[in-house]
Design an enzyme around this catalytic site. Structure first.
Site, PDB file in Angstrom:
ATOM      1  CE  LYS A 102      30.757 -26.316  62.735  1.00 16.87           C
ATOM      2  NZ  LYS A 102      29.494 -25.580  62.886  1.00 16.87           N
ATOM      3  CG  ASP A 237      22.119 -27.879  55.541  1.00 19.29           C
ATOM      4  OD1 ASP A 237      21.509 -27.207  54.682  1.00 19.29           O
ATOM      5  OD2 ASP A 237      23.307 -27.672  55.841  1.00 19.29           O
TER       6      ASP A 237
HETATM    7  P1  AMP Z   1      27.991 -25.765  57.551  1.00 17.23           P
HETATM    8  O1  AMP Z   1      28.284 -24.589  56.674  1.00 17.23           O
HETATM    9  O2  AMP Z   1      28.967 -25.934  58.687  1.00 17.23           O
HETATM   10  O3  AMP Z   1      26.574 -25.818  58.006  1.00 17.23           O
HETATM   11  O4  AMP Z   1      28.240 -27.036  56.621  1.00 17.23           O
HETATM   12  C1  AMP Z   1      27.519 -27.338  55.439  1.00 17.23           C
HETATM   13  C2  AMP Z   1      27.959 -28.691  54.930  1.00 17.23           C
HETATM   14  O5  AMP Z   1      29.324 -28.648  54.488  1.00 17.23           O
HETATM   15  C3  AMP Z   1      27.916 -29.814  55.958  1.00 17.23           C
HETATM   16  O6  AMP Z   1      27.582 -30.988  55.305  1.00 17.23           O
HETATM   17  C4  AMP Z   1      29.321 -29.837  56.482  1.00 17.23           C
HETATM   18  O7  AMP Z   1      29.662 -31.072  57.045  1.00 17.23           O
HETATM   19  C5  AMP Z   1      30.120 -29.576  55.219  1.00 17.23           C
HETATM   20  N1  AMP Z   1      31.443 -28.973  55.507  1.00 17.23           N
HETATM   21  C6  AMP Z   1      31.698 -27.712  55.908  1.00 17.23           C
HETATM   22  N2  AMP Z   1      33.026 -27.508  56.063  1.00 17.23           N
HETATM   23  C7  AMP Z   1      33.628 -28.687  55.757  1.00 17.23           C
HETATM   24  C8  AMP Z   1      35.000 -29.131  55.740  1.00 17.23           C
HETATM   25  N3  AMP Z   1      36.007 -28.313  56.054  1.00 17.23           N
HETATM   26  N4  AMP Z   1      35.227 -30.416  55.364  1.00 17.23           N
HETATM   27  C9  AMP Z   1      34.231 -31.241  55.045  1.00 17.23           C
HETATM   28  N5  AMP Z   1      32.933 -30.894  55.047  1.00 17.23           N
HETATM   29  C10 AMP Z   1      32.621 -29.628  55.396  1.00 17.23           C
HETATM   30 MG    MG Z   2      25.369 -26.876  58.996  1.00 13.96          MG
END
Ligand code: AMP
Ligand code: MG
Length: 434
Positions: A102, A237
């Site tokens: 990640k 998700d």
């Molecule tokens: P998370 O909060 O990590 O569960 O992410 C929620 C969504 O946002 C997922 O689809 C991640 O891949 C996307 N996401 C989170 N941070 C980033 C980032 N810095 N760049 C691109 N996508 C992101």
């Molecule tokens: Mg996530």
């Protein structure tokens, strides 16, 4: 050692659900932490992982096939049809578990994000997931954190890092939702069959699969509730089909017992407050049930969902019985009232059941036979201090705290016990999407 062979069973079986994606080169990768016992469990040689080739392997640059997984999801109640790995890659499977990195740079799912991870949040996920594992909670595991040598923009410029983790799989309720809305044939059916055979091999039907996911998630969230864990982003998700806890962005632990507690700065309405977690789990499972229709008939899906409240009550009662060492409901009720009335530090109070029940408030708690309770959880103020030091280049507090929280049933001293200072919680807000 040569680069380990990874399997690519998921990517081979589900080309519709993955996109080929490549990790970005990193200017100056440095291994910050490596989980040697986990590496050995996976058949990986820690010395090799520390080598330049090993680091490239962990960063997704080792020449292996890498993919971004597609998924949808309800985020704070709103449906997003296309989320997916916007900053992560599935490196493959090893020993039946997913190996996933990640912070590896943008993919087709990035939606304008930079695809990167910041050192603080990547270390936070590593530390909290390893603490949860040590506490006996099903969870993804931290294998490594590597700083990239890049400074990335968040609220200011911060050091970038990649987290490498393992999971029973990265299949989420959101993966089934994505399959359902893109399905032009038998995609959802194949996905559910795959997930059932991978996670619940003794189950035979889609109905049994749904029930297995429900029970696994209930068992996990019941443990969160005992430990005072607040996930913070219980979107569909971030709810796995395996039952493992995943994605430790804005998570935090309660200290003083207050069921209304929430910390996440983006959760302005407290949707994911501590006490709401069981209800939200039920809501998320209803989204899974919907996505499974018509593999499961509507009436059957409704009946299965109707069994959720009873299943939850049973799991919670069992957890309380373990906590106290009695299944007498009167004692359980008296305990819950005591917590509500006195708002004591939850972890310390549980531990007193083992060490000094006569010192507990609200009556006589002696003569019970409680489970062994932990001395230590990753307390917000300690995690915060360790991450701030790490961001400033001093990793010693992080390693000290990691050693404590991954050995939570040993008393490591008063400095690692007890609630945060008053001022701390007033200011403490965790951030998502970092
Ligand atoms: P998370 O909060 O990590 O569960 O992410 C929620 C969504 O946002 C997922 O689809 C991640 O891949 C996307 N996401 C989170 N941070 C980033 C980032 N810095 N760049 C691109 N996508 C992101
Ligand atoms: Mg996530």
């Amino acid at each position: 050692m040569n680069a380990p062979q990874l399997d690519h069973q998921f990517a081979d079986a589900f080309p519709e659900l993955v996109h080929a994606a490549h990790a970005e080169e990193q200017p100056d990768p440095q291994l910050i932490v490596l989980n040697e016992p986990l590496a050995r469990e996976l058949g990986l040689d820690p010395d090799w992982l520390r080598s330049p080739e090993g680091l490239r392997f962990l960063l997704g640059l080792g020449g292996n096939r890498t993919v971004a997984m597609g998924y949808a999801g309800h985020q704070f109640g709103q449906f997003s049809p296309r989320l997916g790995d916007g900053r992560a890659l599935l490196l493959g499977e090893i020993d039946g578990r997913d190996l996933h990195a990640k912070g590896t740079g943008p993919t087709v799912f990035s939606r304008g994000g930079d695809g990167r991870g910041a050192l603080g949040p990547m270390l936070r996920e590593y530390l909290v997931s390893e603490a949860m594992h040590a506490l006996g909670v099903p969870t993804t595991r931290g294998l490594a954190v590597i700083s990239t040598g890049r400074r990335i923009m968040r609220t200011g410029a911060v050091p970038g890092a990649v987290l490498v983790r393992t999971a029973a799989s990265h299949l989420r309720i959101g993966t089934v939702q994505y399959a359902r809305i893109t399905d032009t044939g038998d995609l959802t059916e194949r996905l559910c069959t795959y997930a059932r055979q991978r996670h619940y091999p003794d189950r035979n039907t889609h109905e049994e699969f749904f029930t297995a996911v429900m029970d696994a998630q209930i068992a996990t969230v019941a443990q969160w509730m005992r430990l005072g864990f607040i996930h913070g982003v219980m979107n569909t998700d971030n709810t796995t089909l395996s039952g493992e806890t995943i994605d430790y962005g804005p998570c935090a632990f309660l200290d003083h017992y207050d069921p209304a507690t929430f910390f996440s700065s983006i959760d302005t309405h407290g949707r994911y407050a501590f006490r709401n977690q069981p209800v939200i789990l039920g809501w998320n499972l209803a989204r899974l049930a919907e996505a499974l229709i018509p593999l499961i008939e509507v009436e059957t899906a409704q009946e299965l969902m109707n069994s959720f409240p009873d299943r939850w009550e049973r799991a919670q009662a069992a957890e309380l019985a373990r906590t106290l060492g009695t299944d007498d409901p009167a004692v359980g009720e008296r305990w819950t009232s005591m917590l509500e009335e006195h708002s004591p530090d939850l972890t310390d109070t549980h531990r007193l059941l083992n060490d000094d029940p006569a010192a507990l408030p609200g009556g006589d708690w002696t003569g019970l036979n409680p489970m062994e309770h932990p001395f230590h959880i990753p307390r917000n103020h300690l995690v915060d201090a360790a991450l701030r030091a790490a961001e400033a280049g001093d990793l010693a507090p992080f390693h000290t705290l990691l050693a404590v929280v991954t050995d939570p049933f040993t008393d490591h001293g008063a400095e690692f016990r007890g609630p945060a200072p008053e001022e701390f919680n007033e200011l403490f807000r965790t951030f998502c999407g970092t």
